[in-house]
Motif scaffolding. Structure first.
Motif, PDB file in Angstrom:
ATOM      1  N   ALA A 153       5.437 -12.024  -2.010  1.00  0.00           N
ATOM      2  CA  ALA A 153       4.937 -13.369  -1.723  1.00  0.00           C
ATOM      3  C   ALA A 153       3.648 -13.345  -0.916  1.00  0.00           C
ATOM      4  O   ALA A 153       2.679 -14.034  -1.253  1.00  0.00           O
ATOM      5  CB  ALA A 153       6.007 -14.171  -0.988  1.00  0.00           C
ATOM      6  N   SER A 154       3.609 -12.568   0.151  1.00  0.00           N
ATOM      7  CA  SER A 154       2.486 -12.644   1.081  1.00  0.00           C
ATOM      8  C   SER A 154       1.468 -11.532   0.914  1.00  0.00           C
ATOM      9  O   SER A 154       0.412 -11.562   1.562  1.00  0.00           O
ATOM     10  CB  SER A 154       3.000 -12.639   2.526  1.00  0.00           C
ATOM     11  N   GLY A 155       1.739 -10.535   0.083  1.00  0.00           N
ATOM     12  CA  GLY A 155       0.796  -9.446  -0.077  1.00  0.00           C
ATOM     13  C   GLY A 155       1.388  -8.317  -0.893  1.00  0.00           C
ATOM     14  O   GLY A 155       2.462  -8.453  -1.496  1.00  0.00           O
ATOM     15  N   ILE A 156       0.669  -7.192  -0.934  1.00  0.00           N
ATOM     16  CA  ILE A 156       1.205  -5.996  -1.580  1.00  0.00           C
ATOM     17  C   ILE A 156       1.892  -5.156  -0.512  1.00  0.00           C
ATOM     18  O   ILE A 156       1.419  -5.060   0.620  1.00  0.00           O
ATOM     19  CB  ILE A 156       0.115  -5.204  -2.329  1.00  0.00           C
ATOM     20  N   ARG A 157       3.011  -4.551  -0.879  1.00  0.00           N
ATOM     21  CA  ARG A 157       3.848  -3.883   0.107  1.00  0.00           C
ATOM     22  C   ARG A 157       4.299  -2.529  -0.417  1.00  0.00           C
ATOM     23  O   ARG A 157       4.574  -2.356  -1.608  1.00  0.00           O
ATOM     24  CB  ARG A 157       5.075  -4.745   0.430  1.00  0.00           C
ATOM     25  N   ALA A 158       4.375  -1.565   0.506  1.00  0.00           N
ATOM     26  CA  ALA A 158       4.898  -0.235   0.199  1.00  0.00           C
ATOM     27  C   ALA A 158       5.824   0.191   1.327  1.00  0.00           C
ATOM     28  O   ALA A 158       5.632  -0.194   2.488  1.00  0.00           O
ATOM     29  CB  ALA A 158       3.768   0.777   0.035  1.00  0.00           C
ATOM     30  N   ARG A 159       6.816   0.992   0.965  1.00  0.00           N
ATOM     31  CA  ARG A 159       7.742   1.551   1.962  1.00  0.00           C
ATOM     32  C   ARG A 159       7.746   3.060   1.794  1.00  0.00           C
ATOM     33  O   ARG A 159       7.998   3.579   0.709  1.00  0.00           O
ATOM     34  CB  ARG A 159       9.149   0.991   1.765  1.00  0.00           C
ATOM     35  N   PHE A 160       7.455   3.761   2.894  1.00  0.00           N
ATOM     36  CA  PHE A 160       7.376   5.216   2.872  1.00  0.00           C
ATOM     37  C   PHE A 160       8.549   5.778   3.672  1.00  0.00           C
ATOM     38  O   PHE A 160       8.710   5.472   4.862  1.00  0.00           O
ATOM     39  CB  PHE A 160       6.041   5.683   3.442  1.00  0.00           C
ATOM     40  N   ARG A 161       9.361   6.593   3.022  1.00  0.00           N
ATOM     41  CA  ARG A 161      10.564   7.156   3.624  1.00  0.00           C
ATOM     42  C   ARG A 161      10.189   8.390   4.431  1.00  0.00           C
ATOM     43  O   ARG A 161      10.173   9.512   3.930  1.00  0.00           O
ATOM     44  CB  ARG A 161      11.583   7.514   2.533  1.00  0.00           C
ATOM     45  N   THR A 162       9.879   8.186   5.699  1.00  0.00           N
ATOM     46  CA  THR A 162       9.428   9.282   6.552  1.00  0.00           C
ATOM     47  C   THR A 162      10.570  10.183   7.005  1.00  0.00           C
ATOM     48  O   THR A 162      10.373  11.375   7.244  1.00  0.00           O
ATOM     49  CB  THR A 162       8.713   8.712   7.780  1.00  0.00           C
ATOM     50  N   GLY A 163      11.754   9.620   7.199  1.00  0.00           N
ATOM     51  CA  GLY A 163      12.916  10.418   7.584  1.00  0.00           C
ATOM     52  C   GLY A 163      13.090  10.631   9.069  1.00  0.00           C
ATOM     53  O   GLY A 163      14.178  10.965   9.520  1.00  0.00           O
ATOM     54  N   ASP A 164      12.024  10.456   9.839  1.00  0.00           N
ATOM     55  CA  ASP A 164      12.141  10.587  11.293  1.00  0.00           C
ATOM     56  C   ASP A 164      11.012   9.802  11.951  1.00  0.00           C
ATOM     57  O   ASP A 164      10.007   9.455  11.319  1.00  0.00           O
ATOM     58  CB  ASP A 164      12.120  12.047  11.738  1.00  0.00           C
ATOM     59  N   PHE A 165      11.174   9.517  13.229  1.00  0.00           N
ATOM     60  CA  PHE A 165      10.246   8.644  13.928  1.00  0.00           C
ATOM     61  C   PHE A 165       8.874   9.297  14.122  1.00  0.00           C
ATOM     62  O   PHE A 165       7.834   8.642  13.975  1.00  0.00           O
ATOM     63  CB  PHE A 165      10.836   8.249  15.284  1.00  0.00           C
ATOM     64  N   ALA A 166       8.858  10.584  14.447  1.00  0.00           N
ATOM     65  CA  ALA A 166       7.587  11.258  14.734  1.00  0.00           C
ATOM     66  C   ALA A 166       6.685  11.278  13.497  1.00  0.00           C
ATOM     67  O   ALA A 166       5.477  11.035  13.595  1.00  0.00           O
ATOM     68  CB  ALA A 166       7.844  12.676  15.231  1.00  0.00           C
TER      69      ALA A 166
END
Length: 232
Positions: A30-43
């Protein structure tokens, strides 16, 4: 990309965004293009965010970023034109490159954006109240409240009447329900999300406007919409 589409101030159509090369990691919601990257950890996620931030500062074009322990979610839009421009596509490709260099994969499954909508016979009269309640700003048309970094956008609509188009093609609004959810999913996810809802006991109220949206209902008759950018 054509010379016209490369104009950094021109709003791109949903079809132009969908057909642009190098955006396999991204989906138009709705508001833009979006991606999700599965980093696996916070660092790892924090390092990726640092690189994105530096590139965004250099380009003077800044995404919305959510950092959690297992993932980084990035949303891009050009707010000065109210949509997607070549600036967003260029930065999206850079972000995907950063993720690939870090060995981080993108996950487009389950990407979603939520909007709440309220049926009202006088939608323009509600904005000030809900903006005050939610700590937001009323949109220019006064029939919606802009999203903030804490709450999604909220909009108000007049229930379709018997002579409205294309509302005349749709079943009448449920008189016992005034709130409904608009659940935005990627263009290639709409039918799968619909089937998941049906398999979970939901019913299809209308597909008259599919694949732009499907109207579905829960077991108690409460309605929601599954929305995509197709046909818009």
């Amino acid at each position: 990309m054509s010379d016209a589409a490369a104009d950094p101030k021109r709003k791109l159509s949903a079809e132009e965004v969908r057909e642009a090369p190098g955006l396999d990691d991204w989906r138009h919601l709705a508001s833009g293009i979006r991606a999700r990257f599965r980093t696996g950890d916070f660092a790892t996620g924090l390092a990726l965010v640092d690189r994105i931030g530096a590139a965004a500062e250099e380009a003077d074009h800044h995404p919305d970023i959510t950092l959690t322990y297992p993932a980084v979610v990035v949303t891009l839009a050009s707010h000065d034109v109210g949509g997607i421009t070549s600036r967003d596509l260029d930065l999206a490709r850079l972000v995907s490159g950063f993720a690939a260099e870090a060995g981080v994969g993108a996950d487009t499954s389950g990407l979603v954006e939520l909007e709440a909508a309220l049926d009202s016979t006088a939608p323009q009269h509600l904005g000030d109240f809900y903006a005050a309640l939610l700590g937001g700003e009323v949109g220019e048309s006064r029939d919606w409240v802009e999203a903030t970094d804490q709450v999604p956008s909220l909009w108000f609509q007049s229930p379709p009447g018997p002579d409205d188009e294309p509302g005349a093609e749709l079943p009448p609004t449920n008189p016992e329900q005034r709130w409904h959810l608009d659940v935005w999913v990627p263009h290639d996810e709409g039918e799968r999300r619909l089937q998941a809802v049906l398999d979970a006991g939901g019913t299809l109220v209308s597909d008259a406007e599919a694949p732009s949206y499907w109207v579905v209902a829960d077991a108690d008759g409460n309605r929601s919409c599954i929305c995509t950018r197709l046909g818009r």
